[in-house]
Design a protein around this motif. Structure first.
Motif, PDB file in Angstrom:
ATOM      1  N   UNK A 104      14.498   8.145 -12.253  1.00  0.00           N
ATOM      2  CA  UNK A 104      14.460   8.672 -13.401  1.00  0.00           C
ATOM      3  C   UNK A 104      13.564   9.881 -13.383  1.00  0.00           C
ATOM      4  N   UNK A 105      12.592   9.677 -12.496  1.00  0.00           N
ATOM      5  CA  UNK A 105      11.672  10.927 -12.684  1.00  0.00           C
ATOM      6  C   UNK A 105      11.413  11.661 -11.287  1.00  0.00           C
ATOM      7  N   UNK A 106      11.907  11.294 -10.512  1.00  0.00           N
ATOM      8  CA  UNK A 106      11.604  11.912  -8.922  1.00  0.00           C
ATOM      9  C   UNK A 106      10.444  11.187  -8.460  1.00  0.00           C
ATOM     10  N   UNK A 107      10.173  11.403  -7.139  1.00  0.00           N
ATOM     11  CA  UNK A 107       9.043  10.928  -6.465  1.00  0.00           C
ATOM     12  C   UNK A 107       7.611  11.342  -7.092  1.00  0.00           C
ATOM     13  N   UNK A 137       0.834  -1.117  -0.071  1.00  0.00           N
ATOM     14  CA  UNK A 137      -0.231   0.035   0.032  1.00  0.00           C
ATOM     15  C   UNK A 137       0.859   1.190  -0.018  1.00  0.00           C
ATOM     16  N   UNK A 138       1.868   1.209   0.886  1.00  0.00           N
ATOM     17  CA  UNK A 138       2.587   2.774   0.826  1.00  0.00           C
ATOM     18  C   UNK A 138       3.494   2.847  -0.376  1.00  0.00           C
ATOM     19  N   UNK A 139       3.575   1.874  -1.404  1.00  0.00           N
ATOM     20  CA  UNK A 139       4.189   2.478  -2.443  1.00  0.00           C
ATOM     21  C   UNK A 139       3.523   2.981  -3.507  1.00  0.00           C
ATOM     22  N   UNK A 140       2.248   3.136  -3.258  1.00  0.00           N
ATOM     23  CA  UNK A 140       1.233   3.944  -4.295  1.00  0.00           C
ATOM     24  C   UNK A 140       1.715   5.397  -4.240  1.00  0.00           C
ATOM     25  N   UNK A 141       2.326   5.965  -3.190  1.00  0.00           N
ATOM     26  CA  UNK A 141       2.890   7.343  -3.418  1.00  0.00           C
ATOM     27  C   UNK A 141       4.175   7.498  -3.800  1.00  0.00           C
ATOM     28  N   UNK A 142       4.821   6.454  -3.875  1.00  0.00           N
ATOM     29  CA  UNK A 142       6.215   6.269  -4.553  1.00  0.00           C
ATOM     30  C   UNK A 142       6.370   6.519  -6.077  1.00  0.00           C
ATOM     31  N   UNK A 143       5.455   5.420  -6.789  1.00  0.00           N
ATOM     32  CA  UNK A 143       5.548   5.276  -8.206  1.00  0.00           C
ATOM     33  C   UNK A 143       4.184   4.939  -8.857  1.00  0.00           C
ATOM     34  N   UNK A 144       3.896   4.937  -9.979  1.00  0.00           N
ATOM     35  CA  UNK A 144       2.690   4.603 -10.460  1.00  0.00           C
ATOM     36  C   UNK A 144       2.370   2.939 -10.179  1.00  0.00           C
ATOM     37  N   UNK A 196      13.099  -2.813  -7.616  1.00  0.00           N
ATOM     38  CA  UNK A 196      13.977  -2.315  -8.580  1.00  0.00           C
ATOM     39  C   UNK A 196      12.936  -1.559  -9.291  1.00  0.00           C
ATOM     40  N   UNK A 197      11.792  -1.665  -9.861  1.00  0.00           N
ATOM     41  CA  UNK A 197      10.882  -0.718 -10.554  1.00  0.00           C
ATOM     42  C   UNK A 197      10.608   0.458  -9.978  1.00  0.00           C
ATOM     43  N   UNK A 198      10.288   0.592  -8.755  1.00  0.00           N
ATOM     44  CA  UNK A 198      10.131   1.671  -7.921  1.00  0.00           C
ATOM     45  C   UNK A 198      11.462   2.504  -7.754  1.00  0.00           C
ATOM     46  N   UNK A 199      12.591   1.893  -7.467  1.00  0.00           N
ATOM     47  CA  UNK A 199      13.652   2.705  -7.099  1.00  0.00           C
ATOM     48  C   UNK A 199      13.892   3.582  -8.475  1.00  0.00           C
ATOM     49  N   UNK A 200      13.833   2.596  -9.578  1.00  0.00           N
ATOM     50  CA  UNK A 200      14.529   3.278 -10.788  1.00  0.00           C
ATOM     51  C   UNK A 200      13.346   4.360 -11.387  1.00  0.00           C
ATOM     52  N   UNK A 201      12.350   4.304 -10.953  1.00  0.00           N
ATOM     53  CA  UNK A 201      11.131   5.085 -11.345  1.00  0.00           C
ATOM     54  C   UNK A 201      11.635   6.486 -10.436  1.00  0.00           C
ATOM     55  N   UNK A 202      11.741   6.333  -9.326  1.00  0.00           N
ATOM     56  CA  UNK A 202      12.084   7.665  -8.545  1.00  0.00           C
ATOM     57  C   UNK A 202      13.453   8.170  -9.160  1.00  0.00           C
TER      58      UNK A 202
END
Length: 133
Positions: free
Chosen positions: A99-102, A52-59, A91-97
């Motif tokens: 590359x694109x920021x929070x 649940x908390x990952x929704x605020x970090x990445x799509x 990995x997907x979440x960290x790469x998204x952040x």
């Protein structure tokens, strides 16, 4: 061995801690360590495959990328597979952040509050008791 295993969110948080403590470690090494730590424990329940908390970090399409792999690992009772799915989502979440920021900080288009602020304030004004406003 207990009947209640860790949740998928618990596994994800543990993977984050492992990666934070050893930033030079590869994602494969994080998955290996995660699988070793949880081997022999009960598997997470299938009814709650979410972080649940990952929704605020990445799509959602990024942070949920590994959940089908996690599900398959749970079904086959394979901690290595579960760990690989968790690490894929990490990995997907960290790469998204990277590359694109929070999420919600890049531009108005990605800001989730745009277009709903007025409705939220109207609802709060109508239904919220004055002492809580």
């Amino acid at each position: 061995m207990s009947d209640q295993g860790p949740s998928v969110a618990d596994l994800f948080r543990r993977a984050q801690i492992i990666k934070r403590d050893s930033p030079q470690a590869s994602y494969k090494n994080v998955a290996t360590q995660l699988a070793k730590e949880f081997k022999g424990q009960a598997f997470p329940p299938l009814y709650n495959l979410t972080i649940p908390e990952q929704d605020a970090r990445a799509p959602e399409e990024d942070w949920s990328a590994g959940l089908p792999v996690v599900r398959r690992g749970i079904q086959y009772q394979d901690w290595n597979e579960v760990a690989m799915g968790i690490v894929l989502s990490l990995e997907q979440t960290e790469q998204y952040e990277q590359q694109r920021g929070p999420e919600g900080t890049r531009d108005d288009w990605h800001d989730r509050s745009i277009g709903i602020n007025e409705a939220v304030q109207k609802g709060i004004g109508k239904w919220m008791p004055d002492e809580f406003k």
